[in-house]
Motif scaffolding. Structure first.
Motif, PDB file in Angstrom:
ATOM      1  N   SER A  23       0.837  -1.201   0.000  1.00  0.00           N
ATOM      2  CA  SER A  23       0.000   0.000   0.000  1.00  0.00           C
ATOM      3  C   SER A  23       0.873   1.252   0.000  1.00  0.00           C
ATOM      4  CB  SER A  23      -0.942   0.012   1.205  1.00  0.00           C
ATOM      5  OG  SER A  23      -0.203   0.077   2.393  1.00  0.00           O
ATOM      6  N   TYR A  40      -3.346   3.687  -2.692  1.00  0.00           N
ATOM      7  CA  TYR A  40      -3.220   2.642  -3.715  1.00  0.00           C
ATOM      8  C   TYR A  40      -2.826   1.347  -3.009  1.00  0.00           C
ATOM      9  CZ  TYR A  40      -1.564   0.226  -7.906  1.00  0.00           C
ATOM     10  OH  TYR A  40      -1.379  -0.675  -8.911  1.00  0.00           O
ATOM     11  N   ILE A  53      -6.723  -1.723  -5.576  1.00  0.00           N
ATOM     12  CA  ILE A  53      -7.743  -0.812  -5.068  1.00  0.00           C
ATOM     13  C   ILE A  53      -7.166   0.608  -5.038  1.00  0.00           C
ATOM     14  CG2 ILE A  53      -9.287  -0.280  -3.146  1.00  0.00           C
ATOM     15  CD1 ILE A  53      -8.897  -3.242  -2.281  1.00  0.00           C
ATOM     16  N   THR A  55      -8.181   4.429  -3.801  1.00  0.00           N
ATOM     17  CA  THR A  55      -9.130   5.084  -2.904  1.00  0.00           C
ATOM     18  C   THR A  55      -8.804   6.568  -2.742  1.00  0.00           C
ATOM     19  OG1 THR A  55      -9.214   3.005  -1.661  1.00  0.00           O
ATOM     20  CG2 THR A  55     -10.225   4.924  -0.635  1.00  0.00           C
ATOM     21  N   SER A  71     -14.423   8.625   1.764  1.00  0.00           N
ATOM     22  CA  SER A  71     -13.691   8.086   0.623  1.00  0.00           C
ATOM     23  C   SER A  71     -14.557   7.117  -0.166  1.00  0.00           C
ATOM     24  CB  SER A  71     -12.421   7.383   1.104  1.00  0.00           C
ATOM     25  OG  SER A  71     -12.749   6.323   1.974  1.00  0.00           O
ATOM     26  N   ALA A  73     -13.832   3.780  -3.056  1.00  0.00           N
ATOM     27  CA  ALA A  73     -12.776   2.931  -3.601  1.00  0.00           C
ATOM     28  C   ALA A  73     -13.167   2.376  -4.963  1.00  0.00           C
ATOM     29  CB  ALA A  73     -12.486   1.789  -2.633  1.00  0.00           C
ATOM     30  N   ASP A  75     -12.206  -0.831  -7.125  1.00  0.00           N
ATOM     31  CA  ASP A  75     -11.578  -2.144  -6.924  1.00  0.00           C
ATOM     32  C   ASP A  75     -11.548  -2.905  -8.245  1.00  0.00           C
ATOM     33  OD1 ASP A  75     -10.795  -4.675  -6.059  1.00  0.00           O
ATOM     34  OD2 ASP A  75     -12.081  -4.636  -4.300  1.00  0.00           O
ATOM     35  N   LEU A  89     -17.925  -0.854  -1.262  1.00  0.00           N
ATOM     36  CA  LEU A  89     -16.665  -0.247  -0.884  1.00  0.00           C
ATOM     37  C   LEU A  89     -16.758   1.253  -0.637  1.00  0.00           C
ATOM     38  CD1 LEU A  89     -14.385  -2.150  -3.385  1.00  0.00           C
ATOM     39  CD2 LEU A  89     -14.597  -2.535  -0.948  1.00  0.00           C
TER      40      LEU A  89
END
Length: 95
Positions: A23, A40, A53, A55, A71, A73, A75, A89
């Motif tokens: 991440s 990310y 993913i 976000t 937020s 996301a 995916d 999400l």
């Protein structure tokens, strides 16, 4: 901020699953109370359930020890590996 986790997951009846999680997050602070964030994530479980993913989010921090983030996301593989159903999400979080 960046992070990485590598390891194996052991269940009582199954063979171990190799998993990797990477991440990275970038925050842009406008003033002490507002910031934009972009995260990310890359997840891989036993080379079968791979997903990426992205976000983006908006952060509101009225106090130094309190943060509220809104937020959404995107995916690349939005199905839950355990149930096979699509995950939801979009949400808000705080700390």
């Amino acid at each position: 901020m960046i992070g990485a986790t590598f390891g194996e997951n052991y269940a009582e009846t199954d063979d171990p699953l190799k998993s990797t999680a990477l991440s990275a997050e970038v925050d842009y602070v406008f003033n002490p109370m507002f910031a934009l964030a972009l995260r990310y994530d890359v997840l891989d479980v036993d080379e079968k359930d791979q997903r990426t993913i992205i976000t983006p989010g908006v952060i509101y921090a009225p106090l130094q020890s309190f943060k509220l983030q809104l937020s959404a996301a995107v995916d690349s593989n939005p199905t839950n590996a355990a149930t096979g159903e699509a995950d939801t999400l979009i949400g808000a979080g705080g700390s």
